[in-house]
Design a protein around this motif. Structure first.
Motif, PDB file in Angstrom:
ATOM      1  N   PHE A 107      44.061  34.576  25.158  1.00  0.00           N
ATOM      2  CA  PHE A 107      45.059  33.504  25.113  1.00  0.00           C
ATOM      3  C   PHE A 107      44.748  32.420  26.158  1.00  0.00           C
ATOM      4  CE2 PHE A 107      49.000  31.558  26.578  1.00  0.00           C
ATOM      5  CZ  PHE A 107      49.457  31.018  25.394  1.00  0.00           C
ATOM      6  N   LEU A 108      44.487  32.839  27.399  1.00  0.00           N
ATOM      7  CA  LEU A 108      44.260  31.855  28.465  1.00  0.00           C
ATOM      8  C   LEU A 108      42.959  31.078  28.259  1.00  0.00           C
ATOM      9  CD1 LEU A 108      45.488  33.934  31.526  1.00  0.00           C
ATOM     10  CD2 LEU A 108      46.584  31.910  30.575  1.00  0.00           C
TER      11      LEU A 108
ATOM     12  N   THR B  76      43.700  28.837  24.923  1.00  0.00           N
ATOM     13  CA  THR B  76      44.768  27.830  25.033  1.00  0.00           C
ATOM     14  C   THR B  76      44.615  26.943  26.252  1.00  0.00           C
ATOM     15  OG1 THR B  76      46.276  29.358  23.982  1.00  0.00           O
ATOM     16  CG2 THR B  76      47.278  27.539  25.150  1.00  0.00           C
ATOM     17  N   TRP B  77      44.349  27.569  27.383  1.00  0.00           N
ATOM     18  CA  TRP B  77      44.369  26.804  28.634  1.00  0.00           C
ATOM     19  C   TRP B  77      43.012  26.214  28.964  1.00  0.00           C
ATOM     20  CZ3 TRP B  77      45.447  28.788  34.247  1.00  0.00           C
ATOM     21  CH2 TRP B  77      45.928  27.713  35.018  1.00  0.00           C
TER      22      TRP B  77
ATOM     23  N   TYR C  88      43.994  36.829  20.246  1.00  0.00           N
ATOM     24  CA  TYR C  88      44.671  35.544  20.453  1.00  0.00           C
ATOM     25  C   TYR C  88      45.929  35.445  19.593  1.00  0.00           C
ATOM     26  CZ  TYR C  88      45.474  30.510  20.331  1.00  0.00           C
ATOM     27  OH  TYR C  88      46.053  29.270  20.405  1.00  0.00           O
TER      28      TYR C  88
ATOM     29  N   ARG D  74      50.539  25.078  27.955  1.00  0.00           N
ATOM     30  CA  ARG D  74      49.455  24.420  28.704  1.00  0.00           C
ATOM     31  C   ARG D  74      50.002  23.537  29.824  1.00  0.00           C
ATOM     32  NH1 ARG D  74      46.361  24.096  24.062  1.00  0.00           N
ATOM     33  NH2 ARG D  74      47.516  22.280  23.340  1.00  0.00           N
TER      34      ARG D  74
ATOM     35  N   LEU E 207      51.274  25.679  32.692  1.00  0.00           N
ATOM     36  CA  LEU E 207      50.186  26.298  33.459  1.00  0.00           C
ATOM     37  C   LEU E 207      49.455  25.242  34.303  1.00  0.00           C
ATOM     38  CD1 LEU E 207      48.772  28.759  30.773  1.00  0.00           C
ATOM     39  CD2 LEU E 207      49.888  29.410  32.904  1.00  0.00           C
TER      40      LEU E 207
END
Lengths: 198, 114
Positions: A154-155, A158-159, A182, B11, B14
């Motif tokens: 996920f991180l 997404t990020w 995911y 997002r 974060l």
């Protein structure tokens, strides 16, 4: 001859400087997210800093000569590997503690299964998580409660914005696994957070 | 909220968190980065390498000294321990050992008298 040698030395020096600058820029741009990803995984600031530092050292030592576009998946591959090592060490430590009678006995589950399932260091459940008041904390908590592989997929997707292929390289797994992890993560997080965010 | 909006929100939060890390953490990250990059500088790594044998030698000497010192201590302590154990384990009355000086004096006095 001597003149050539001096020129070569200067070229080498310039090359090293360029590489150092490029790596510095790359690491500076990635370090905060890397730290946060590690912190979400291990729930400990100092341990997370150690993991990020180790990953930086490894990247520079082993992959400085690789093309810069490869650095991101390689760095995250190292980071994920360090995080998994941390879990293994903790698992071994808790086994010893349990053997010495200092802690309650664990269920003896296979290590890889434990990594795949829920390694939340705080042992919380989602209902506790939802009870948190601040949405930022709630987000952190909900991510921490995810199984490690789902959390990472996920991180990274997404990020960090990695592609499925790069995430698979970073996680040392197939692209199919990345998609599954995911999708499960997104589903769980939406269930846990969405109603509080509307 | 659709999935796209949800992920956008995740997002953003974060990012907000990582943009507001405390100064101590940022400083440690910076130090870690500089230390990692110093591996690329041949002078720094050569300097470090030239120090390594000397550091190793000093460490070895220190360890050996500590080991020898501790061994001596242990041997001395265990010698005393053995003496004590011999006395306790002996079938003789403890009183005999307590009066030992007196008995030695009597014996020597007897010899001189004889």
């Amino acid at each position: 001859m001597q003149h050539d040698c001096v020129i070569n030395k200067r070229i080498d020096k310039d090359r090293i400087l360029d590489k150092t600058r490029a790596l510095d820029q790359f690491l500076a741009q990635i370090e905060r997210r890397a730290f946060k990803i590690a912190e979400l995984a291990v729930s400990n600031r100092e341990e997370a800093l150690d993991i990020v530092q180790d990953s930086m050292f490894s990247l520079v030592r082993k992959y400085a000569n690789r093309p810069p576009e490869e650095w991101t998946p390689l760095f995250y591959r190292i980071l994920q590997s360090r995080i998994r090592d941390w879990y293994r060490k903790n698992k071994v430590r808790s086994k010893w503690m349990s053997w010495l009678g200092l802690r309650k006995s664990e269920d003896g589950e296979e290590m890889e299964n434990a990594l795949e399932s829920l390694p939340d260091p705080h042992g919380r459940d989602p209902s506790q998580v939802v009870a948190n008041e601040h949405s930022m904390e709630r987000l952190d908590d909900a991510i921490q409660v995810l199984p490690l592989r789902q959390q990472q997929a996920f991180l990274l997707r997404t990020w960090e914005g990695l592609s499925v292929a790069d995430t698979a390289i970073a996680m040392k797994c197939s692209q199919g696994s990345v998609k599954t992890h995911y999708s499960r993560a997104v589903h769980t997080l939406r269930d846990a957070l969405e109603e509080h965010w509307i | 909220m659709n999935e796209k909006d949800f992920l956008h929100k995740v997002r953003a939060r974060l990012d907000e968190e990582s943009d507001h890390l405390d100064a101590a953490t940022l400083s440690k990250l910076n130090q870690a980065r500089q230390a990692a990059l110093s591996q690329l500088n041949p002078q720094t790594s050569r300097k470090r390498k030239s120090w390594m044998p000397a550091t190793g030698l000093v460490a070895a000497i220190l360890l050996t000294s500590v080991f020898l010192f501790r061994t001596e201590e242990i041997i001395t302590a265990s010698d005393q321990g053995i003496d004590d154990i011999e006395i306790i384990a002996a079938s003789d009355d403890l009183e005999l050992y307590e009066q030992l000086d007196f008995y030695i004096w009597i014996a020597e006095d007897g010899k001189h008298a004889g």
